[in-house]
Enzyme design. Structure first.
Site, short mmCIF file in Angstrom:
data_model
loop_
_atom_site.label_atom_id
_atom_site.label_comp_id
_atom_site.label_asym_id
_atom_site.label_seq_id
_atom_site.Cartn_x
_atom_site.Cartn_y
_atom_site.Cartn_z
N GLN A 46 -35.39 -27.98 4.94
CA GLN A 46 -35.59 -27.08 3.22
C GLN A 46 -34.52 -28.08 2.49
O GLN A 46 -33.43 -27.80 1.80
CB GLN A 46 -35.62 -25.90 3.20
CG GLN A 46 -36.13 -26.35 1.40
CD GLN A 46 -36.37 -23.43 1.62
OE1 GLN A 46 -34.68 -22.98 1.29
NE2 GLN A 46 -36.87 -23.60 0.86
N GLU A 94 -39.24 -28.65 -4.03
CA GLU A 94 -38.26 -28.89 -2.03
C GLU A 94 -39.36 -29.32 -1.62
O GLU A 94 -39.90 -29.20 -2.07
CB GLU A 94 -38.42 -27.21 -1.85
CG GLU A 94 -39.21 -26.53 -2.00
CD GLU A 94 -39.80 -24.84 -1.41
OE1 GLU A 94 -39.63 -24.60 -0.33
OE2 GLU A 94 -38.79 -24.02 -2.29
N HIS A 105 -27.76 -23.12 2.09
CA HIS A 105 -27.63 -22.28 3.15
C HIS A 105 -28.61 -21.81 4.24
O HIS A 105 -29.51 -22.98 4.90
CB HIS A 105 -28.71 -20.83 2.40
CG HIS A 105 -30.21 -21.34 1.98
ND1 HIS A 105 -31.12 -22.62 0.69
CD2 HIS A 105 -31.31 -20.66 2.74
CE1 HIS A 105 -31.67 -22.66 0.96
NE2 HIS A 105 -32.64 -21.65 2.25
N HIS A 133 -34.56 -22.18 8.70
CA HIS A 133 -34.55 -23.49 8.36
C HIS A 133 -33.15 -22.93 7.41
O HIS A 133 -32.52 -22.26 7.69
CB HIS A 133 -35.53 -23.69 7.31
CG HIS A 133 -35.57 -22.43 6.45
ND1 HIS A 133 -36.34 -21.70 5.94
CD2 HIS A 133 -34.26 -22.76 4.68
CE1 HIS A 133 -36.23 -20.65 4.57
NE2 HIS A 133 -34.42 -21.95 3.80
#
Length: 144
Positions: free
Chosen positions: A59, A43, A83, A7
């Site tokens: 995500q 999330e 990230h 992700h």
């Protein structure tokens, strides 16, 4: 070592607004919503596609507080990519192999992640400035 890009984590101020944007614009479907108190986030995982190594997701991360890691990221950099996470067959093994190569690990051992996965983070300064997450999926079918 990597099975797939698991992700892309995207930090946002308003989770519901971003879910609506990604759903409408890219026709992505929310498969999981979670609150992770340990990481200080709400999330949503939006499914992109499945491949031989498992699924890939976006995500979306909204901080629970301004002093959480994602809250601090938003204050410093604003909304955007937080990230990149790579799927691995065994997160502890991947941590050991990567650590032996001189890359600093932000986690001493795997911890609980989204969708019952095991995760660990690598220090961004040791991997080209990118916060990197290792993910061992909870589903055997996503482990290759």
């Amino acid at each position: 070592m990597f099975l797939r890009i698991d992700h892309i984590g995207i930090a946002c101020h308003d989770l519901e607004k971003q879910i609506e944007l990604f759903s409408r614009t890219f026709e992505l479907t929310v498969v999981v919503r979670e609150v992770n108190e340990e990481q200080g986030v709400k999330e949503a995982m939006l499914h992109i596609a499945d491949g031989e190594g498992g699924g890939s997701y976006i995500q979306l991360l909204e901080p629970l507080s301004e002093d959480s890691p994602v809250g601090k990221f938003l204050a410093k950099r604003g909304e955007g990519v937080h990230h990149v996470a790579f799927g691995v067959p065994d997160v502890a093994d991947a941590m050991a192999k990567i650590g032996e190569k001189g890359v600093r690990l932000l986690d001493e051992r795997p911890r609980h992640g989204s969708m019952d996965s095991l995760i660990a983070f690598l220090h961004p300064k040791d991997v080209g400035g990118m916060l990197t997450e290792l993910v061992q999926s909870a589903k055997p079918s996503q482990n290759g």
